[in-house]
Design an enzyme around this catalytic site. Structure first.
Site, mmCIF file in Angstrom:
data_model
loop_
_atom_site.group_PDB
_atom_site.id
_atom_site.type_symbol
_atom_site.label_atom_id
_atom_site.label_comp_id
_atom_site.label_asym_id
_atom_site.label_seq_id
_atom_site.Cartn_x
_atom_site.Cartn_y
_atom_site.Cartn_z
ATOM 1 N N ASN B 191 0.874 -1.174 0.000
ATOM 2 C CA ASN B 191 0.000 0.000 0.000
ATOM 3 C C ASN B 191 0.904 1.216 0.000
ATOM 4 O O ASN B 191 1.790 1.312 0.854
ATOM 5 C CB ASN B 191 -0.848 0.068 1.278
ATOM 6 C CG ASN B 191 -1.788 -1.114 1.422
ATOM 7 O OD1 ASN B 191 -2.274 -1.657 0.435
ATOM 8 N ND2 ASN B 191 -2.047 -1.516 2.659
ATOM 9 N N HIS B 202 8.077 4.842 5.669
ATOM 10 C CA HIS B 202 9.185 3.949 5.367
ATOM 11 C C HIS B 202 8.749 2.947 4.280
ATOM 12 O O HIS B 202 7.665 2.377 4.375
ATOM 13 C CB HIS B 202 9.588 3.198 6.638
ATOM 14 C CG HIS B 202 10.899 2.499 6.502
ATOM 15 N ND1 HIS B 202 12.040 2.950 7.121
ATOM 16 C CD2 HIS B 202 11.259 1.414 5.788
ATOM 17 C CE1 HIS B 202 13.047 2.143 6.802
ATOM 18 N NE2 HIS B 202 12.593 1.204 5.991
ATOM 19 N N HIS B 204 7.758 -0.054 2.597
ATOM 20 C CA HIS B 204 7.496 -1.395 3.094
ATOM 21 C C HIS B 204 6.242 -1.966 2.460
ATOM 22 O O HIS B 204 5.427 -1.234 1.896
ATOM 23 C CB HIS B 204 7.339 -1.386 4.630
ATOM 24 C CG HIS B 204 6.055 -0.771 5.095
ATOM 25 N ND1 HIS B 204 5.803 0.590 5.027
ATOM 26 C CD2 HIS B 204 4.926 -1.327 5.613
ATOM 27 C CE1 HIS B 204 4.592 0.836 5.501
ATOM 28 N NE2 HIS B 204 4.028 -0.299 5.862
ATOM 29 N N GLN B 206 3.527 -5.756 2.761
ATOM 30 C CA GLN B 206 3.012 -6.756 3.684
ATOM 31 C C GLN B 206 2.829 -8.071 2.950
ATOM 32 O O GLN B 206 2.718 -8.099 1.724
ATOM 33 C CB GLN B 206 1.667 -6.295 4.261
ATOM 34 C CG GLN B 206 1.795 -4.983 5.026
ATOM 35 C CD GLN B 206 0.481 -4.536 5.644
ATOM 36 O OE1 GLN B 206 -0.020 -5.168 6.557
ATOM 37 N NE2 GLN B 206 -0.069 -3.468 5.124
#
Lengths: 400, 400
Positions: B191, B202, B204, B206
């Site tokens: 996302n 940051h 990243h 999932q």
């Protein structure tokens, strides 16, 4: 029981408009006022213009209406105008969509519809000759419903009499739109709040007549048929009955209606409202009795009132909960006996100032994750109950 | 071809963490650095604590994981801390989740997961004894993947070598999570953007390991089986082949990959990326060859680069398009042969400063209305192509 006078007319570009007046002197269309729309609007679809089309997504089977048609947008209202306000008395013509200078409730065809039946639009076929990509005209209909002539009001703030008129309009339009060839289901709904993209604050809703079964209705129909095959019962009626038996998530009940947070609700706030009578099929709003419609008026306002107290201001006064409220109705044709009328009202507000966003899991996989439990939501919605007694419908002197 | 060193360790509360290092001196877990997590974190699930549960929505059949479990949140990082940053050198312990003071790519279990397997959680049953309301433990797994130790970067800005490491981590975690009993599908996704609720900047993503088939995967599986029954072909492969044959919406192609806007795309920006080889099944990222993974690194960065040029700044420089990018992978068990790996990247940005909101039709009926056409979206994504040549993976001196 209420008396609603319906006056049908057309806008300058050919669209239909219906006034629903509930009170003396039945303001809109009265003899002293004008019914017609004198604006120099070009026809909604010029000669040879095509209507909207839709493509079927081969990965999901969903129909996706697309803005593939070009519509004439030469007569746009000024940016700061409210196209849903009544016309200004004495003006040559309205800045907006409503020709008359007053109204109680009004319904009209959307000027830039996603779904519309337009002569000359190519019929069903394939995109680029590829059978995987079915194409069809998006030949449904999109209507707008104005709940009040007063732009500053919220639906929660209309009188029970006016709410009853709105219910009558929903029911009448459901019945009328069901007659249109090819229309498969009717969806009256309200979007409220900037948080879900509403830029027009005038209290209004929409009515979509889809020329296909929507994905949610299709899947409910599949589940309902499985349930009937397994138990002989109607899924929607049995779910409501189970909620009544449990009682844990029921937030309000009247003579004819019940409101509950569904046991597997997925939104931060979610309420289902259903008619109590399971002795007959109630496929849609048009199937309600007058007594059920009368009772619903006050009941619906009570539910809306609680929603605005879910996250009150610091001083305890109501705040406008952003919400989507939609009436799920049984399909017009096949499957009509398997589904049953119910309202689904839900919000993406999960805390004051905080929204639930539909991110990877929800938007990519349609896999919802709930941050709360239905029991907590129900507890809060019971806590904010008013001293609700189903209200009488007479509100003398308050025709707005 | 790349060399990735994987170092497995545990966080103080028992969660697993994996460093994926791609470059000399294979920074994280190196002899001079610490591997362990000295934080005084209580166990993630205290004795007797139950894991998350989920309920099955009887109207749709969807499983809805709910925050019914109470987790110990006593050790929250300071509000302004970045829990995904490497530990500060010399600090007694990290403010955040990463014990080491540097890393290339790191994957770890989410501390407050929506899906988790916890001993002692009640097994399958009914809510309140009602067979309509099935309940089960939400015993999947939620992992976080950090794409870079540098908080200011976007995934688009990592080197092709680092992108290759991320792909390796996705593939390895897909393989590992597929071994967990009860896990039915693995969904690596990112996302990006405050517009979809991301508050942690940051870079990243999932990785969800679902203990059920998600609604989108279920429906794609139904369509894929119908397609196989009707034509004998694999739906995903045949859709990709049709897009290649048409070419109208193909935006980029490399030796092993193609990117296209799907013919019935529904989002304001939507791109699918799929592996070209149809001579073998490619159910998931773990099934990719090294050559396909190498090629994907540069290809993926090119696609991300174009996304950020879709709506550039006034001076023509890229802006961060809010997006969701998710890898659709075939189920671990039944249905594995019917689906096929592909990336779906989409955005709710429909114009600079404007978003598409999912209102009544989309959120209430799952009935999408598109404001654009896939052809227009593809034209724009071709227009912003860079002089893309699949890049070499060597980036000496740029291990970040």
């Amino acid at each position: 029981m209420t008396h609603v006078r319906i006056t049908a007319t057309h806008l300058a570009d050919g669209r239909e408009l219906f006034y629903f007046d509930d009170s003396e002197p039945y303001v809109s269309g009265a003899a002293t006022r004008r019914l017609d729309d004198p604006r120099p609007l070009p026809p909604q679809f010029a000669d040879g213009a095509q209507g909207p089309q839709m493509r079927r997504d081969p990965l999901t089977g969903d129909w996706i209406p697309m803005a593939t048609h070009r519509m004439n947008r030469t007569f746009l209202p000024p940016a700061d105008a409210n196209p849903l306000a009544p016309a200004r008395p004495g003006a040559a013509y309205s800045d907006g969509e409503i020709p008359d200078t007053d109204y109680d409730v009004v319904v009209f065809e959307n000027r830039f519809p996603s779904l519309a039946r337009v002569e000359g639009t190519p019929g069903p076929g394939d995109l680029e000759g590829e059978p995987l990509w079915e194409v069809r005209p998006a030949d449904g209909r999109c209507e707008v419903i104005c709940f009040s002539p007063d732009s500053t009001r919220s639906l929660r703030e209309v009188s029970p009499l006016r709410m009853r008129t709105i219910i009558e309009a929903w029911a009448q339009r459901t019945e009328a739109l069901s007659q249109i060839e090819g229309v498969q289901q009717i969806f009256p709904f309200e979007n409220r709040g900037e948080e879900i993209g509403v830029t027009l604050h005038h209290p209004h809703g929409q009515i979509y007549a889809y020329p296909y079964l929507t994905p949610r209705t299709s899947i409910m129909l599949d589940r309902a048929r499985e349930h009937r095959a397994a138990t002989g019962g109607n899924l929607l009626a049995d779910v409501m009955t189970a909620e009544l038996r449990s009682g844990r998530r029921v937030i309000a009940q009247s003579e004819h209606w019940v409101a509950y947070v569904p046991a597997a609700g997925r939104w931060p706030v979610e309420i289902h409202v259903a008619p109590l009578d399971t002795s007959r099929p109630i496929p849609d709003l048009a199937a309600l009795t007058d007594a059920e419609k009368d009772d619903l008026a006050g009941f619906y306002l009570e539910i809306l009132g609680r929603c605005d107290m879910f996250f009150p201001d610091d001083d305890g006064s109501p705040t406008r909960l952003p919400y989507i409220a939609g009436w799920h109705q049984a399909p017009v044709g096949e499957g009509r006996d398997d589904l049953r009328l119910h309202l689904q009202l839900f919000s993406i507000r999960r805390a004051p100032g905080k929204l639930k966003y539909l991110a990877g899991s929800e938007s990519g996989m349609a896999a919802w994750i709930s941050d709360t439990t239905p029991e907590k939501v129900a507890d809060r919605l019971r806590e904010v109950a008013t001293a609700y007694v189903p209200a009488g419908l007479e509100n003398p002197g308050d025709h707005r």
